[in-house]
Design an enzyme around this catalytic site. Structure first.
Site, PDB file in Angstrom:
ATOM      1  N   ASP A   5      36.297  36.217  50.413  1.00 34.71           N
ATOM      2  CA  ASP A   5      35.052  36.111  49.657  1.00 34.71           C
ATOM      3  C   ASP A   5      34.473  37.460  49.223  1.00 34.71           C
ATOM      4  O   ASP A   5      33.525  37.489  48.429  1.00 34.71           O
ATOM      5  CB  ASP A   5      33.995  35.343  50.457  1.00 34.71           C
ATOM      6  CG  ASP A   5      34.208  33.840  50.395  1.00 34.71           C
ATOM      7  OD1 ASP A   5      34.994  33.386  49.547  1.00 34.71           O
ATOM      8  OD2 ASP A   5      33.592  33.112  51.195  1.00 34.71           O
ATOM      9  N   ARG A  48      39.662  20.521  43.067  1.00 34.80           N
ATOM     10  CA  ARG A  48      39.969  21.311  44.270  1.00 34.80           C
ATOM     11  C   ARG A  48      40.662  20.410  45.303  1.00 34.80           C
ATOM     12  O   ARG A  48      40.147  19.344  45.659  1.00 34.80           O
ATOM     13  CB  ARG A  48      38.700  21.934  44.848  1.00 34.80           C
ATOM     14  CG  ARG A  48      38.019  22.891  43.872  1.00 34.80           C
ATOM     15  CD  ARG A  48      36.720  23.452  44.412  1.00 34.80           C
ATOM     16  NE  ARG A  48      36.934  24.379  45.512  1.00 34.80           N
ATOM     17  CZ  ARG A  48      35.956  25.031  46.132  1.00 34.80           C
ATOM     18  NH1 ARG A  48      34.690  24.826  45.770  1.00 34.80           N
ATOM     19  NH2 ARG A  48      36.221  25.876  47.118  1.00 34.80           N
ATOM     20  N   ARG A  57      29.731  33.892  43.080  1.00 35.80           N
ATOM     21  CA  ARG A  57      30.240  35.227  43.432  1.00 35.80           C
ATOM     22  C   ARG A  57      30.660  36.028  42.198  1.00 35.80           C
ATOM     23  O   ARG A  57      30.666  37.259  42.222  1.00 35.80           O
ATOM     24  CB  ARG A  57      31.381  35.117  44.439  1.00 35.80           C
ATOM     25  CG  ARG A  57      30.944  34.427  45.718  1.00 35.80           C
ATOM     26  CD  ARG A  57      31.721  34.850  46.935  1.00 35.80           C
ATOM     27  NE  ARG A  57      31.346  34.022  48.073  1.00 35.80           N
ATOM     28  CZ  ARG A  57      30.234  34.180  48.799  1.00 35.80           C
ATOM     29  NH1 ARG A  57      29.390  35.154  48.498  1.00 35.80           N
ATOM     30  NH2 ARG A  57      29.966  33.370  49.809  1.00 35.80           N
TER      31      ARG A  57
END
Length: 419
Positions: A293, A100, A376
């Site tokens: 999100d 990342r 998620r």
């Protein structure tokens, strides 16, 4: 954490009360500010998430090497914190964290006067963070279209720097509500700022320590909106939420209207009502630039109801815990729903990337959903259990933000069992 769970709804009429954990986004900001204060104060309704536990532990650690694991917010906030104080550290993370990007934040901090270098690949963790060279100039420019967390990290350390910070935001600003959340929280702790066009000015100041109550997590609330949408009827009360929220993900209440869900706010609670026989909208168009999100939640809601969706503002999803667009495309295909990018030739002069969801989830054969080390993914896909039995691999990954998720589903009548 590698457990596989079998999940199924025993009743399609869902009723119950859920007390949500504190928002990890808010909690992590307040934890960093408490460290910057240098004076302890009470934080009520603290997030129970792994990310917040990691943040708290690393801020208190005297170890040379600090491991943020999967926690992206924690990694970015700690990068700025460690760079702004004396001492030397190596800050590392999981294998996914090492993929990342962190370069824009490192460049900005080094431009201000920090001493940060890369241990391995340039632009990515792990980082070696040394004593600052001297924060002689407060002015710095950062792109706004990669991650708002870079901006928030800089703004929180800004008042503690000798000359403050003058932050110029270049390009499009993504996830603006998270930046507004940061500024609202620093204001609560006595910090003044000016935001003029694309520049935020924070003079040198001292944080004023005082107790803070962390509101419940709207990202977590989104999964109950999805459950209500896919249920035949629903009456769910979520405890700890306010209509006027710092969190951009509170937009799920407005999106919920398209699925027949009424939200009633009272006494720090929201009651979700979905009446029997309500037909959802056949088509949903939404720009997630401010609320990335909850995109996965809405993908699954559309899949479960057979709604055609057209979505944009998803560019930050590529660099989350996984490439969330690729992952969701793979998982929805398991239930005959397609998430596809709209070809350029069909967009004419419309800028940006657009994605479509098409088809209605078919659970005639129980799918085994993978979660890609992404909390998620697990929670967004779980409501599809209202349509039939599902399997969720690596189900414990929910602990990153919501450790009690599966137990809360059981309290609503879902059957959740380890395979």
């Amino acid at each position: 954490m590698s457990d596989t769970y079998r999940v199924q709804a025993t009743d399609k009429n869902i009723k119950g009360n859920i007390k949500l954990t504190g928002s990890k986004s808010i909690a992590n900001r307040v934890l960093l500010i408490r460290a910057l204060c240098g004076t302890h104060f009470e934080i009520e309704n603290m997030s129970e998430s792994d990310d917040s536990k990691t943040m708290s532990a690393l801020l208190a650690s005297s170890e040379y090497e600090l491991d943020a694991h999967h926690a992206g917010t924690t990694f970015r906030f700690l990068t700025a914190y460690l760079a702004s104080r004396g001492g030397e550290n190596v800050l590392t993370g999981s294998d996914r964290m090492k993929q990342r990007p962190i370069g824009p934040l490192v460049d900005a901090l080094n431009d201000l006067g920090a001493d940060i270098s890369y241990v391995d690949k340039v632009g990515y963790p792990p980082l070696k963070i040394g004593n600052p060279k001297g924060f002689d100039s407060p002015e710095v420019s950062v792109r706004g279209d990669i991650s708002s967390q870079y901006l928030s990290a800089l703004l929180m350390i800004g008042p503690t720097l000798p000359k403050g910070i003058v932050l110029n935001i270049t390009g499009e600003l993504v996830s603006r509500p998270y930046l507004e959340m940061t500024l609202a929280i620093v204001t609560y702790f006595g910090i003044h700022h000016d935001w003029v066009e694309n520049t935020i000015i924070v003079p040198p100041q001292s944080y004023q320590p005082k107790p803070y109550f962390v509101e419940a997590d709207w990202s977590a609330a989104s999964y109950y909106y999805s459950i209500a949408a896919l249920a035949d009827e629903a009456d769910i009360t979520l405890i700890g939420l306010q209509k006027e929220s710092l969190q951009g993900d509170s937009a799920i209440a407005e999106i919920g209207k398209k699925f027949g869900i009424t939200s009633t706010f009272e006494n720090n609670e929201v009651r979700l009502i979905k009446e029997k026989g309500h037909l959802a909208t056949p088509f949903l168009e939404y720009d997630f630039i401010k609320q990335p999100d909850i995109a996965q939640t809405v993908f699954a809601m559309c899949a479960g109801k057979g709604i055609q969706g057209l979505f944009t503002g998803l560019q930050t999803l590529y660099i989350k815990e996984t490439d969330r667009i690729a992952a969701f495309k793979t998982e929805l295909a398991k239930v005959s729903v397609y998430l596809t990018k709209v070809p350029e030739r069909f967009k004419k002069n419309t800028p940006g990337e657009y994605f479509m969801t098409e088809g209605q989830a078919d659970l005639s054969i129980a799918p085994a959903f993978d979660t890609y080390h992404d909390h998620r993914m697990a929670m967004a896909l779980a409501p599809l259990a209202l349509l039939g039995e599902i399997m969720v691999n690596d189900a414990g990954v929910v602990s990153k933000s919501y450790p009690g998720f599966w137990q809360d589903l059981e309290s609503l009548g879902f059957l959740v069992e380890k395979v």
